[in-house]
Design a protein around this motif. Structure first.
Motif, mmCIF file in Angstrom:
data_model
loop_
_atom_site.group_PDB
_atom_site.id
_atom_site.type_symbol
_atom_site.label_atom_id
_atom_site.label_comp_id
_atom_site.label_asym_id
_atom_site.label_seq_id
_atom_site.Cartn_x
_atom_site.Cartn_y
_atom_site.Cartn_z
ATOM 1 N N GLU A 197 -14.166 -1.238 -3.172
ATOM 2 C CA GLU A 197 -14.762 0.209 -4.146
ATOM 3 C C GLU A 197 -14.235 1.171 -3.450
ATOM 4 O O GLU A 197 -13.826 2.258 -5.335
ATOM 5 C CB GLU A 197 -15.872 -0.210 -4.381
ATOM 6 N N ASP A 198 -14.490 2.075 -2.511
ATOM 7 C CA ASP A 198 -14.202 2.861 -2.530
ATOM 8 C C ASP A 198 -12.965 3.458 -1.643
ATOM 9 O O ASP A 198 -12.417 4.380 -1.277
ATOM 10 C CB ASP A 198 -15.614 3.905 -1.664
ATOM 11 N N SER A 199 -11.869 2.350 -2.219
ATOM 12 C CA SER A 199 -10.340 2.936 -1.851
ATOM 13 C C SER A 199 -9.700 4.016 -2.215
ATOM 14 O O SER A 199 -9.722 4.342 -4.089
ATOM 15 C CB SER A 199 -9.425 1.805 -2.352
ATOM 16 N N GLN A 200 -9.305 5.094 -1.543
ATOM 17 C CA GLN A 200 -8.662 6.012 -2.468
ATOM 18 C C GLN A 200 -6.875 5.493 -2.831
ATOM 19 O O GLN A 200 -6.326 6.120 -3.343
ATOM 20 C CB GLN A 200 -8.354 7.168 -0.919
ATOM 21 N N LEU A 201 -6.738 4.423 -3.101
ATOM 22 C CA LEU A 201 -5.232 4.338 -3.012
ATOM 23 C C LEU A 201 -5.367 4.037 -4.416
ATOM 24 O O LEU A 201 -5.662 3.816 -5.126
ATOM 25 C CB LEU A 201 -4.907 3.089 -2.642
ATOM 26 N N PRO A 202 -4.763 4.624 -5.015
ATOM 27 C CA PRO A 202 -4.625 4.640 -6.711
ATOM 28 C C PRO A 202 -3.628 3.395 -7.164
ATOM 29 O O PRO A 202 -2.901 3.037 -8.293
ATOM 30 C CB PRO A 202 -3.046 5.671 -6.859
ATOM 31 N N TRP A 203 -3.968 2.871 -6.946
ATOM 32 C CA TRP A 203 -4.251 0.840 -7.818
ATOM 33 C C TRP A 203 -4.385 1.070 -9.671
ATOM 34 O O TRP A 203 -3.287 -0.130 -10.019
ATOM 35 C CB TRP A 203 -5.212 -0.403 -7.152
ATOM 36 N N TYR A 234 1.053 -1.607 0.233
ATOM 37 C CA TYR A 234 -0.198 -0.130 0.199
ATOM 38 C C TYR A 234 0.653 1.778 -0.569
ATOM 39 O O TYR A 234 0.447 2.275 -0.743
ATOM 40 C CB TYR A 234 -1.030 -0.340 1.386
ATOM 41 N N ARG A 235 1.602 1.335 1.013
ATOM 42 C CA ARG A 235 2.897 2.441 0.579
ATOM 43 C C ARG A 235 3.599 3.026 -0.089
ATOM 44 O O ARG A 235 2.925 4.040 -0.688
ATOM 45 C CB ARG A 235 3.594 2.439 2.072
ATOM 46 N N VAL A 236 3.934 1.934 -1.011
ATOM 47 C CA VAL A 236 4.213 1.821 -2.833
ATOM 48 C C VAL A 236 2.954 2.381 -3.900
ATOM 49 O O VAL A 236 3.657 3.118 -4.082
ATOM 50 C CB VAL A 236 5.009 0.430 -3.011
ATOM 51 N N VAL A 237 2.536 1.692 -3.573
ATOM 52 C CA VAL A 237 1.081 2.234 -4.350
ATOM 53 C C VAL A 237 1.270 3.665 -3.864
ATOM 54 O O VAL A 237 0.553 4.184 -4.741
ATOM 55 C CB VAL A 237 -0.488 1.054 -4.378
ATOM 56 N N ALA A 238 0.684 4.273 -3.060
ATOM 57 C CA ALA A 238 0.669 5.357 -2.897
ATOM 58 C C ALA A 238 1.573 5.421 -3.337
ATOM 59 O O ALA A 238 1.566 7.378 -3.102
ATOM 60 C CB ALA A 238 0.002 5.193 -1.021
ATOM 61 N N ALA A 239 2.463 5.628 -2.931
ATOM 62 C CA ALA A 239 3.710 7.220 -3.631
ATOM 63 C C ALA A 239 4.149 6.884 -5.279
ATOM 64 O O ALA A 239 4.775 8.060 -5.528
ATOM 65 C CB ALA A 239 4.822 6.575 -3.250
ATOM 66 N N ILE A 240 2.913 6.324 -5.358
ATOM 67 C CA ILE A 240 3.294 6.279 -7.399
ATOM 68 C C ILE A 240 2.274 8.017 -8.045
ATOM 69 O O ILE A 240 1.547 7.788 -7.194
ATOM 70 C CB ILE A 240 2.941 5.333 -8.207
ATOM 71 N N PRO A 241 3.718 8.562 -8.097
ATOM 72 C CA PRO A 241 3.118 10.051 -8.374
ATOM 73 C C PRO A 241 2.000 9.807 -9.407
ATOM 74 O O PRO A 241 1.639 9.244 -10.469
ATOM 75 C CB PRO A 241 4.372 10.866 -8.479
ATOM 76 N N GLU A 242 0.983 10.681 -9.740
ATOM 77 C CA GLU A 242 -0.596 11.237 -10.903
ATOM 78 C C GLU A 242 0.323 11.210 -12.162
ATOM 79 O O GLU A 242 1.142 11.412 -11.686
ATOM 80 C CB GLU A 242 -1.166 12.042 -10.359
ATOM 81 N N GLY A 243 0.465 10.138 -12.940
ATOM 82 C CA GLY A 243 0.395 10.641 -14.115
ATOM 83 C C GLY A 243 1.385 9.925 -14.339
ATOM 84 O O GLY A 243 2.451 9.741 -15.655
ATOM 85 N N ARG A 244 2.294 8.994 -13.366
ATOM 86 C CA ARG A 244 2.787 7.778 -14.085
ATOM 87 C C ARG A 244 2.517 6.928 -13.280
ATOM 88 O O ARG A 244 1.494 6.362 -12.490
ATOM 89 C CB ARG A 244 4.218 8.117 -12.564
#
Length: 116
Positions: free
Chosen positions: A63-69, A24-34
């Motif tokens: 479904e409502d996760s804010q993680l940028p999966w 989760y920490r790694v996925v959350a760190a992926i910047p928008e557009g990357r």
């Protein structure tokens, strides 16, 4: 249940939980557009060779996760969902909104690959 077995079971659950948290920490760190691959996420989370496990963990998000999966793709730069499925369309729309896929549905894998 014996106390020793109970303790072992608790350690196993804590280990799985901490591994999920690392993902989760790694996925959350992926910047928008990357974009990143499942294998890259696994590697950065300290779980080399566990790309399929990362996919399973992300597939179980609510479904409502804010993680940028949606920023995590196959190593080939393709979406993991069957083309045309509702999940495929949802992920593609999110990637288009972030600029990592064009209007024709092509993923900009080379241009948007995340290099932390």
């Amino acid at each position: 249940m014996t106390p020793a077995y109970q303790s072992r079971l608790q350690r196993k659950n804590m280990d799985a939980s901490s591994k999920e948290e690392a993902v989760y920490r790694v996925v959350a760190a992926i910047p928008e557009g990357r974009l990143a691959s499942y294998g890259q996420v696994a590697e950065l989370a300290g779980l080399p060779g566990r790309a399929r496990w990362v996919g399973r963990v992300l597939s179980q998000l609510p479904e409502d996760s804010q993680l940028p999966w949606q920023r995590v793709l196959r190593a080939s730069g393709q979406l993991a969902f069957p083309a045309g499925s509702a999940r495929y369309q949802r992920q593609l729309q999110r990637l288009q909104a972030e600029g990592s896929a064009d209007g024709n549905g092509r993923i900009r894998w080379r241009q948007c690959r995340w290099q932390p």
